[in-house]
Design an enzyme around this catalytic site. Structure first.
Site, short mmCIF file in Angstrom:
data_model
loop_
_atom_site.label_atom_id
_atom_site.label_comp_id
_atom_site.label_asym_id
_atom_site.label_seq_id
_atom_site.Cartn_x
_atom_site.Cartn_y
_atom_site.Cartn_z
N ASP A 11 0.87 -1.17 0.00
CA ASP A 11 0.00 0.00 0.00
C ASP A 11 0.91 1.22 0.00
OD1 ASP A 11 -2.32 1.65 0.33
OD2 ASP A 11 -1.95 1.75 2.48
N SER A 12 0.30 2.39 -0.19
CA SER A 12 1.07 3.63 -0.10
C SER A 12 1.58 3.86 1.32
CB SER A 12 0.18 4.81 -0.49
OG SER A 12 -0.91 4.88 0.43
N CYS A 74 -4.25 -1.39 -1.96
CA CYS A 74 -4.40 0.05 -2.15
C CYS A 74 -5.37 0.27 -3.31
CB CYS A 74 -3.05 0.67 -2.46
SG CYS A 74 -3.14 2.43 -2.84
N GLU A 152 -2.26 7.64 9.18
CA GLU A 152 -0.78 7.57 9.14
C GLU A 152 -0.16 8.12 10.43
OE1 GLU A 152 1.44 6.27 6.88
OE2 GLU A 152 -0.20 5.45 5.69
N CYS A 184 -10.97 3.01 0.53
CA CYS A 184 -9.54 3.25 0.74
C CYS A 184 -9.16 2.37 1.92
CB CYS A 184 -9.30 4.73 1.06
SG CYS A 184 -7.62 5.08 1.67
N HIS A 186 -7.06 2.62 4.19
CA HIS A 186 -6.83 3.28 5.48
C HIS A 186 -8.12 3.39 6.29
CE1 HIS A 186 -3.06 4.51 3.60
NE2 HIS A 186 -2.65 4.99 4.74
N1 DGL Z 1 -4.74 3.23 1.10
C1 DGL Z 1 -4.84 3.73 -0.21
C2 DGL Z 1 -6.12 3.34 -0.91
O1 DGL Z 1 -6.67 2.29 -0.63
C3 DGL Z 1 -4.41 5.09 -0.59
C4 DGL Z 1 -4.11 6.11 0.38
C5 DGL Z 1 -3.30 7.22 -0.24
O2 DGL Z 1 -2.10 7.04 -0.31
O3 DGL Z 1 -3.86 8.23 -0.65
O4 DGL Z 1 -6.58 4.03 -1.77
#
Ligand code: DGL
Length: 262
Positions: A11-12, A74, A152, A184, A186
């Site tokens: 993931d990012s 992600c 984060e 997302c 997160h």
């Molecule tokens: N967790 C990521 C997603 O599912 C992206 C979060 C990001 O880096 O903007 O889209």
């Protein structure tokens, strides 16, 4: 091969840990390698070229290190870059995408909210999912700037975070949503605070378990499931190791040893 026979997940940042925990629950015997590309996060408001370049860099690193499958944890990387990654790799790539189909199939009010990053919501993939599954439904797309940054920082329950969540979900509630897609990876870490705001009658849809099920199926079909009793979990990042270690340990619920991506 440093990661021979392991499953690579990326993931990012730390959001993909919400997918990793579903994979760990489904596949206790597998060795897992998690890569948080925190040095280049967030992806959600970056250019498509940047997201494609990062997805290929991380994906190719995992593949060349010997993993037997990659899970893209992600949504932003999936909708922008998955085609490019699949063209370049010869191992199974299982990728999360916003769960618009199950949400549209289960809504009772006919109004669904999709919470995701700006890049995800602007993508052709989301337009296609809305077209294919949204007939007779209202699908409201809502970008949520600031949510990724809150996760984060492991800032999941503060007054500030609650205000940030309210800012984007209350207008959706006023329009009658009864189902919210967590588009997302997160956002599942904000689930408790979010559920308290929207109430128990609103369903929050997270496809992490479905991703773990699909990964299990793909590995089983290829006869690549591990037989060992218990697998290892390793964490890597391109970001600040001390910070990622602190946040990842908090979200993962166990001390995470974090290494730099070589
Ligand atoms: N967790 C990521 C997603 O599912 C992206 C979060 C990001 O880096 O903007 O889209």
């Amino acid at each position: 091969m440093p990661f021979a026979d392991a499953i690579g997940v990326f993931d990012s940042g730390v959001g993909g840990l919400s997918v990793l925990r579903a994979i760990r629950a489904a596949l206790p015997a597998e060795d897992l390698v998690y890569m948080a590309d925190s040095g280049h996060a967030p992806y959600g408001d970056k250019s498509e070229a940047h997201i494609i370049q990062r997805t290929l860099t991380v994906g190719n690193w995992l593949a060349s290190s010997g993993v037997k499958a990659i899970t893209v944890a992600c949504n932003t990387a999936t909708v922008v870059a998955i085609r490019h990654l699949r063209e370049q790799t010869h191992i199974p790539v299982v990728a999360i995408e916003p769960a618009i189909k199950p949400a549209a199939n289960t809504t009772r009010s006919g109004v669904v909210g999709v919470l995701a990053t700006t890049q995800t919501l602007q993508s052709e993939s989301v337009a296609r999912l809305c077209q294919e599954h949204g007939e007779g439904k209202r699908i409201l797309l809502q970008a949520c700037p600031g949510w990724v940054e809150a996760v984060e920082q492991a800032d999941l329950h503060s007054v500030r975070t609650e205000a940030l969540l309210r800012q984007f979900v209350e207008p959706l509630m006023e329009q009658g949503v009864d189902t919210l897609v967590l588009g997302c990876t997160h956002y599942p870490f904000l689930r408790d605070t979010l559920q308290r705001i929207v109430g128990d009658d609103v369903a929050l849809i997270d496809p992490a378990v479905a991703v773990a099920t699909e990964l299990t199926r793909r590995l089983g079909d290829n006869r690549r499931l591990n037989k060992q009793p218990i697998g290892t979990t390793r964490f890597f990042t391109t970001g600040n190791i001390a910070h990622v270690k602190y946040v990842a340990s908090h979200l993962w619920g166990d001390a995470a040893i974090v290494e730099a991506m070589p």
